[in-house]
Structures are given as C-alpha cells and as structure tokens.
Scaffold this active site. Structure first.
Site, PDB file in Angstrom:
ATOM      1  N   HIS A  36      76.467  30.352 -74.838  1.00 43.62           N
ATOM      2  CA  HIS A  36      76.922  29.170 -75.558  1.00 43.62           C
ATOM      3  C   HIS A  36      76.221  27.956 -74.972  1.00 43.62           C
ATOM      4  CE1 HIS A  36      79.832  30.736 -78.353  1.00 43.62           C
ATOM      5  NE2 HIS A  36      80.402  31.465 -77.404  1.00 43.62           N
ATOM      6  N   ASP A  41      73.539  22.590 -78.430  1.00 41.35           N
ATOM      7  CA  ASP A  41      73.568  23.101 -79.802  1.00 41.35           C
ATOM      8  C   ASP A  41      72.862  22.184 -80.787  1.00 41.35           C
ATOM      9  OD1 ASP A  41      74.923  25.372 -79.146  1.00 41.35           O
ATOM     10  OD2 ASP A  41      76.854  24.747 -79.964  1.00 41.35           O
TER      11      ASP A  41
END
Length: 386
Positions: free
Chosen positions: A139, A169
């Site tokens: 992540h 991200d």
C-alpha cells in the site's frame, strides 16, 4: 460554491473524443481514469459483478465521476472477448492488477495490442512490473517508505507522519500514469506511431517527486534526517503553529522581505532571535509559538489577511470550500448534492467540468453498447444480472 453549468452535461474538456477503458480496481488507477474523464475523455469503467469490495457507497465514490460503467465478468469464458471488443475501439486502457494477472485473464498487453496496435496500455502498480518486490502486496505507506520520501515527513522526535495516501497513490502513482499515457497517446497518433505499454510504479513516481531534495542533498544543502531542514519542519518560519482555540496557522515567509512583514504583524520584530542564526532556531520557534497561542485562529487570520507575510489558517476538509478565495475561483463544486474539488488544471479554450456523478456499476451498459458498437455487452449484462 459553484455548480456545474453549460447545459446538463457541462463542457467536455480538451480530451473530448478520446476513449478510455478502465479495468476496475481501487486507489490510483481509478483516480487516474477520473483525471482523464475530467478532461473530457469517454471513460468506460469495466466493473466486475459484485463490485470491488472497498466498502464505499458507489454513489459517493467521487473517483468514478464523469465515467460510465459496464459489468463484465473477466472470469466468464466470454468476458475477455467482450473487453477486447471495447479495446478495439479505445485509445487508452488502464489496469491496476498485480503483474501477470491481466495476462491470465486474457486482457494483457499482448492480447490488447494485437487487437488494437495503437492502443496505449497503462499499468498502475506500487512496485512496478519487475524487480524483487513486483509480486508482493503493498500500500501507499510501504511505497513511500522504501523510496525515502516518508522519512522526510514529520517531527524529528516522532515517527514519520503518514500523509494520507496523497504522496504515493495519487502524486507518485496516478499523476505519473496520466502523464505517461498522454505522452504515449501523442506518440501513437504520429504518422509512424504505435501503441505501447506504460509501466507506472508508485515507487518510481514517489522517488521522482523528491528530485529537488536529492539535488539539495548532493549539494550539501539538505541533511538526511527529518525535521532538520528548511522545508521539512526544521525551520521555525516554515511550519504550523497552534492558536489559543486549538486551531493552527501555517507559516512560510522564507524570503527576507516577507519575513520582516511576518514578525512585524506577529508583534515580535524587536525581540525575535536572528533567523540567520541556526543555533537559535529552537529559541525562535518557542517565541513564535508562544505568540500564536495568544489569539484565536480567526483573530490571527484577520491580522495577516491581505498581507505578504505568507501566513494562512489551516482549514479542515469541510471548511476549505467556503474560503473566499476558493469560492471565488470555484475550486470546489457541488454536483448531485456532493461537494467535491473541481477539475484541474483549467483551460481557456476547452474548459473541463463535472458532467456526471459517480458511475454506478453496470448502469451504462446499454448506452456504451450502442455508442461503442459492442453488442456483446448486452449479453454480458443479461448473464450477470439474471
């Protein structure tokens, strides 16, 4: 706060006419596809029956605004062929699977480029398509940790501060993917151009974002430890300070002339330690902090309003849309009862807009089947909804 205009759908933006297939996922892939949709591309999101399983109401998932959705089960024998029918009519495809998954599903780069040699195939991953960690789960926090980016954020006497999922991200991932696929699309549209695969890895983008810092490190102008530098909270005139009511003010008067205005308005011009004496930075920070704690955030906002002292109140997500400057620029818009950031950047000749709310899974199957001339979508919809 502005609402969308120019008719029920609003202006399309500079990518009007570009067709994008998005293989549904979570995180940076959908955000990248939303950016393309905001700029006017016709983005068709291929949702799987049952959804992506991220636990958010699809009607409020703003990263799916301005898109259309169809339902296709890629594990069904007819699923890959239906997606390839869409690919044949597309300019760009975006997927965010682990390496090898798209190939196993029958919609990998080889299959898609065989069907459409000018297709730009955008791959969004954390670790990239190769390397020792390519097949590992991960992540945002792990990607920015490994690149050194996370190590710069936060106070020196505390663990690194997690910057939500913005740095990895979205900044290191989505934005680089969008730059990549648009550059590849430009190449594909040249007379001798071809399609190609764009490998956008968050680790690559997050490392690239720190380019200036690496230059400063090489030049001896940056210390490789958190909270010791000009831009990482180490500097007492570049950071945030608590006010008497528990709010915060952001302070950033780096230039001397702005700093002089700052200390004058703060009321410490005659007593503040010399900012050029790094040995007294802790003392200067204490003086600034003590002064800010004497008034509320609203009071300090009024003091610094309309000045060049480079000071601003730290607003919450719910407060930000109501700030006079952001309201005047329509930085936030209201569409379908959902307050959200407006498309960015802005274009003088081909303005972008929020044309539609979040695409609901499968809601646009009939329209896309007709517009893209892919009748197999109708069969897929019937099979997955019986």
């Amino acid at each position: 706060m502005a609402t969308t205009g120019n008719g029920p759908d609003g202006p399309r933006g500079p990518l009007a006419g570009v067709r994008v297939v998005e293989l549904a996922g979570i995180g940076p892939g959908p955000f990248a596809a939303m950016l393309l949709a905001d700029l006017g591309a016709d983005v068709v999101r291929v949702d799987r029956p049952g959804g992506a399983g991220i636990g958010i109401d699809p009607a409020k998932d703003l990263t799916n605004r301005n898109k259309r959705s169809v339902l296709v089960d890629l594990k069904d024998p007819d699923g890959p062929a239906t997606v390839l029918d869409l690919v044949a009519r597309a300019d760009i495809l975006i997927e965010g699977y682990r390496p090898g998954v798209a190939e196993r599903l029958g919609v990998g780069p080889d299959a898609c480029l065989a069907r459409n040699p000018r297709l730009v195939y955008g791959r969004m991953t954390g670790w990239g398509q190769d390397g020792p960690l390519a097949d590992r789960a991960g992540h945002d926090i792990a990607y920015i940790a490994l690149t050194g980016t996370l190590s710069m954020i936060g106070r020196p006497d505390e663990p690194p501060t997690v910057p939500a999922n913005l740095v990895g991200d979205y900044a290191g991932g989505s934005l680089y993917l969008v730059v990549g696929v648009l550059a590849a699309l430009q190449h594909a549209r040249t007379p001798d151009g071809t399609g190609q695969v764009v490998d956008a890895a968050i680790v690559d983008g997050a490392a690239h974002l720190a380019m200036m810092i690496h230059g400063m490190l090489a030049a001896g102008g940056w210390q490789d430890r958190r909270g010791s530098n000009l831009l990482d909270g180490g500097c007492p005139f570049y950071g945030s300070y608590e006010t008497s009511d528990g709010g915060h003010m952001a302070v950033g008067p780096l230039e001397q002339r702005f700093y002089e205005e700052f200390v004058t308005l703060l009321g410490i011009a005659g007593t503040a330690p010399d900012r050029g004496d790094l040995a007294r930075w802790d003392e200067l920070r204490a003086v600034v902090a003590a002064r800010f704690r004497t008034r509320t955030r609203a009071e300090w906002t009024e003091v610094f309003e309309g000045t060049d002292a480079c000071v601003a109140p730290v607003l919450s997500l719910r407060e930000a849309p109501h700030h006079p400057h952001l309201a005047a620029r329509s930085t936030f818009v209201d569409h379908g009862g959902l307050t959200q950031p407006a498309p960015a950047p802005r274009f003088s000749a081909t303005p972008a807009s929020v044309r539609g709310g979040p695409a609901l899974p499968g809601a646009d199957t009939e329209a896309v089947a007709a517009d893209w001339a892919v009748p197999a979508l109708r069969t897929t919809r019937k099979d997955t909804t019986d």
